[in-house]
Design an enzyme around this catalytic site. Structure first.
Site, PDB file in Angstrom:
ATOM      1  N   ARG A  57       0.848  -1.200   0.000  1.00 20.23           N
ATOM      2  CA  ARG A  57       0.000   0.000   0.000  1.00 20.23           C
ATOM      3  C   ARG A  57       0.879   1.243   0.000  1.00 20.23           C
ATOM      4  NH1 ARG A  57      -1.404   1.885   4.584  1.00 20.23           N
ATOM      5  NH2 ARG A  57      -2.082  -0.067   5.530  1.00 20.23           N
ATOM      6  N   TYR A 116     -17.505  16.429 -14.991  1.00 17.76           N
ATOM      7  CA  TYR A 116     -17.787  14.999 -14.976  1.00 17.76           C
ATOM      8  C   TYR A 116     -18.817  14.687 -13.868  1.00 17.76           C
ATOM      9  CZ  TYR A 116     -17.003  10.014 -14.271  1.00 17.76           C
ATOM     10  OH  TYR A 116     -17.175   8.663 -14.112  1.00 17.76           O
ATOM     11  N   ASP A 188      -8.680  17.999 -14.346  1.00 15.58           N
ATOM     12  CA  ASP A 188      -8.981  16.657 -14.833  1.00 15.58           C
ATOM     13  C   ASP A 188      -8.681  16.660 -16.331  1.00 15.58           C
ATOM     14  OD1 ASP A 188     -10.217  14.387 -15.882  1.00 15.58           O
ATOM     15  OD2 ASP A 188     -11.893  14.462 -14.466  1.00 15.58           O
ATOM     16  N   LYS A 213      -9.671   5.316 -18.811  1.00 14.42           N
ATOM     17  CA  LYS A 213     -10.046   5.779 -20.141  1.00 14.42           C
ATOM     18  C   LYS A 213      -8.848   5.647 -21.090  1.00 14.42           C
ATOM     19  CE  LYS A 213     -13.669   6.621 -17.691  1.00 14.42           C
ATOM     20  NZ  LYS A 213     -13.974   7.911 -17.123  1.00 14.42           N
TER      21      LYS A 213
HETATM   22  C1  LIG Z   1     -14.288   8.369 -15.895  1.00 15.05           C
HETATM   23  C2  LIG Z   1     -13.915   9.728 -15.492  1.00 15.05           C
HETATM   24  C3  LIG Z   1     -13.581  10.024 -14.174  1.00 15.05           C
HETATM   25  C4  LIG Z   1     -13.619   9.004 -13.069  1.00 15.05           C
HETATM   26  O1  LIG Z   1     -12.737   7.947 -13.285  1.00 15.05           O
HETATM   27  P1  LIG Z   1     -13.037   6.443 -12.772  1.00 15.05           P
HETATM   28  O2  LIG Z   1     -11.810   5.719 -13.175  1.00 15.05           O
HETATM   29  O3  LIG Z   1     -14.287   5.985 -13.435  1.00 15.05           O
HETATM   30  O4  LIG Z   1     -13.216   6.524 -11.298  1.00 15.05           O
HETATM   31  C5  LIG Z   1     -13.218  11.329 -13.864  1.00 15.05           C
HETATM   32  N1  LIG Z   1     -13.217  12.288 -14.807  1.00 15.05           N
HETATM   33  C6  LIG Z   1     -13.540  12.047 -16.090  1.00 15.05           C
HETATM   34  C7  LIG Z   1     -13.507  13.159 -17.086  1.00 15.05           C
HETATM   35  C8  LIG Z   1     -13.913  10.761 -16.479  1.00 15.05           C
HETATM   36  O5  LIG Z   1     -14.248  10.535 -17.735  1.00 15.05           O
END
Ligand SMILES: *Cc1c(COP(=O)(O)O)cnc(C)c1O
Length: 397
Positions: A57, A116, A188, A213
């Site tokens: 961890r 998001y 983000d 993603k």
């Molecule tokens: C999917 C996504 C998240 C969250 O990510 P997870 O891996 O699903 O927890 C945050 N921001 C954006 C723009 C996303 O597309």
């Protein structure tokens, strides 16, 4: 001096570093792919004496390698002496949550309104339990962001490409506001990807990705990442991560590290196909508007051109002049585009923000921030443009 040292420099191109940095040869075997370390614990040299790794961890060799790659690709470090770094989390939400855990009760967050759905929910329904309050502001208006700053504002959170309106905020202007007003700026960059956009180079403090993603890129792994060039923030975030435990597991680290090697190639092809689809959709009689930063009529097209490295990403949104039900039917009738949330992988996806990705918005905020019933979001994959166009054409009718 290890093999990696010469390629770490930013003079070496992104796609080269994505393959070599953090992927030094295994010294024992010469394997060109480093072994994956699944060990949860590590034998120590003595009682109270700690080796490089003690418990997974707190630190794991496979995760460490991935974090080395990420810190380089996100421009968090110039060389090994820099105090910044990257951290790999179990999901993107865990990474965002770690950033919010820098805050204390009474603190205020400004977030871009093109947000998001999961980040919206975290800020409005979870962080509020600890006395942290969010205000949503149009992130394309830096003056509005500055005007929303209160004495207790500690964090500005935006997306490099907003979701679902595909808005593009002025990263350098927002970073400057944050520095001047002593507010942490975080972005983000999931839609932008480090291949096309590196917000730390524009002065941002923290960049976050959902590795689920584009970084993973094959719809087969969950993960999230943070990178920062600031040593104080890196230390604090690492402390939060170890204390709360949402680390990326070794197998996921391997999959994300593998995905990163083809990130540049994938995202550029996806951007090219997205651009062609955006142009084609713009001319379609049933399409009311197309939101894609690569289109010249996109309100932040010039800004996007200056902030993105030669392409505009694989995500696009378009609006049908149609009811919620008719729009849902279109989303349900494609063959190649899978009806699914998530994005950034080799297979193309289609979804309806109002009922899917942005369903966690309150109805009033959906209306206020333009998440209309006719909106459709595409994640463009690596299939042929002609096949994807034909598929959409059939579905739209
Ligand atoms: C999917 C996504 C998240 C969250 O990510 P997870 O891996 O699903 O927890 C945050 N921001 C954006 C723009 C996303 O597309």
């Amino acid at each position: 001096m290890s093999e990696g040292d010469s390629v770490r420099s930013r003079k070496t191109r992104f796609c080269t570093r994505a393959i070599h940095v953090g992927n030094d040869l295994d010294p024992q075997t010469g394997a060109v792919v480093p072994p994956v370390h699944f060990a949860s614990t590590f034998r120590q040299p003595g009682a109270g004496q700690w080796g490089e790794f003690d418990y997974s961890r707190s630190g794991n060799p496979t995760r460490g390698r991935l974090e080395t790659t990420l810190a380089n690709l996100d421009s968090a470090v110039d060389d090994e002496s820099s105090g910044g770094g990257a951290l790999a989390f179990s999901t993107g939400m865990a990474a965002i949550h770690a950033v919010t855990m820098l805050l204390r009760s009474g603190d205020h967050v400004i977030a871009g309104s093109d947000l998001y759905g999961g980040a919206y929910r975290l800020l409005h329904k979870i962080c509020d339990r600890s006395g942290i309050t969010p205000t949503l502001v149009d992130a394309t208006d830096p003056a509005a962001i500055e005007a929303a700053i209160k004495p207790e504002t500690k964090l500005i959170w935006v997306e490099s490409i907003g979701n679902p309106q595909m808005t593009v905020p002025d990263l350098a202007a927002i970073a400057a506001i944050g520095r001047r007003r002593q507010v942490i700026t975080a972005v983000d960059n999931t839609f932008g990807t480090p291949a096309l956009c590196r917000p730390l180079e524009f002065g941002f403090d923290i960049v976050m990705h959902s590795a689920t993603k584009y970084l993973g890129g094959h719809s087969d792994v969950l993960g999230g990442t943070l990178a920062t060039g600031r040593e104080d923030l890196y230390r604090e975030l690492a402390y939060v991560q170890n204390a709360t435990g949402a680390v990326m597991d070794p197998m996921s680290c391997f999959l994300v590290a593998r995905g990163l090697k083809t990130l540049d190639l994938r995202v550029r092809r996806q951007s090219e196909t997205a651009m062609r689809l955006a142009v084609w959709l713009s001319q379609h009689p049933r399409v009311a508007r197309v939101l894609y930063p690569g289109l010249e009529h996109h309100p932040q097209h010039d800004l996007a051109r200056s902030q993105f490295d030669g392409a505009f990403g694989g995500m696009l949104t378009f609006e049908l002049d149609a009811s919620l039900e008719t729009t849902a039917k279109v989303c349900e009738s494609t063959q190649l585009f899978h009806l699914a949330v998530s994005l950034g992988a080799v297979e193309s996806l289609i979804e309806q923000p109002a009922t899917m990705s942005h369903a966690s918005y309150d109805a009033a905020d959906r209306a206020k921030f333009g998440v209309t019933d006719g909106l459709i979001r595409l994640s463009v994959g690596l299939e042929s443009f002609d096949d994807l166009r034909d598929d959409l054409n059939e579905a739209i009718g």
